[in-house]
Design an enzyme around this catalytic site. Structure first.
Site, PDB file in Angstrom:
ATOM      1  N   ASP A   9       0.731  -1.067   0.130  1.00 42.40           N
ATOM      2  CA  ASP A   9       0.131  -0.114  -0.115  1.00 42.40           C
ATOM      3  C   ASP A   9       1.006   1.237   0.008  1.00 42.40           C
ATOM      4  OD1 ASP A   9      -2.257   1.580   0.287  1.00 42.40           O
ATOM      5  OD2 ASP A   9      -2.481   1.431   2.223  1.00 42.40           O
ATOM      6  N   ASP A  11       0.019   5.032   1.212  1.00 45.03           N
ATOM      7  CA  ASP A  11      -0.310   5.975   2.271  1.00 45.03           C
ATOM      8  C   ASP A  11      -0.272   5.518   3.568  1.00 45.03           C
ATOM      9  OD1 ASP A  11      -0.626   8.342   0.076  1.00 45.03           O
ATOM     10  OD2 ASP A  11      -2.288   7.215  -0.359  1.00 45.03           O
ATOM     11  N   GLY A  44      -5.530   2.460  -3.638  1.00 47.71           N
ATOM     12  CA  GLY A  44      -6.797   3.253  -4.171  1.00 47.71           C
ATOM     13  C   GLY A  44      -6.747   4.319  -5.112  1.00 47.71           C
TER      14      GLY A  44
END
Length: 168
Positions: A9, A11, A44
């Site tokens: 991921d 962040d 995302g």
């Protein structure tokens, strides 16, 4: 059993508080890749909101973006998988969200779009529920985000529903 893949991921994990990949992380990823581990970013974010550091780490070949709707092979510079929502789902989302007080974003072809009035408010006030510069640099303002979604309903990767104030 050896590790074959590391999915990252961005962040709050791979990126530091300045949105950068540290030298230590870069070195670790490169060493893992040299050992045969596939390094994949899964985020995302839409493709165009990936930080430049991602493209500078040669160990990263694949990026999964837009909450899984798109996979890009960075070495080949091409999208190898795309799974957009159905046009009917996009229509239903617009019907459901049109009159609610949410900040709507739509991702398509790796780009992110949002309602122009909110974008301009952030630009004017320099205040947002997330990083102002990130938002201004990664979103394209649209006068009618819902019209945009309906006009592009066959290629919508995802729709983000954001709340500026969680008490709403």
């Amino acid at each position: 059993m050896s590790i074959k893949l590391i999915a990252l991921d961005l962040d709050g994990t791979t990126l530091n508080e300045k949105g950068r990949i540290t030298d230590r992380t870069r070195t670790t990823l490169e060493a893992a890749a040299e050992g045969g581990v596939n390094i994949v970013v899964a985020t995302g974010r839409p493709f165009t909101a990936l930080p430049a550091d991602i493209f500078d780490v040669s160990a990263i070949r694949y990026v999964i973006t837009s909450n899984g709707a798109s996979i890009t092979d960075l070495k080949e510079d091409k999208v190898i998988y795309r799974n957009c929502m159905s046009p009917l789902t996009a229509e239903k989302a617009v019907e459901l969200l049109r009159n609610l007080p949410y900040i709507i974003e739509a991702f398509t072809y790796g780009e992110a779009y949002m309602q122009a009035d909110y974008y301009n408010q952030v630009k004017r006030t320099r205040q947002s529920f997330r990083g102002v510069d990130y938002l201004l640099n990664t979103r394209e303002p649209m006068e009618d985000i819902f019209g945009y979604i309906l006009d592009h309903k066959e290629v919508i990767e995802n729709i983000n529903v954001n709340l500026e104030d969680i008490s709403v």
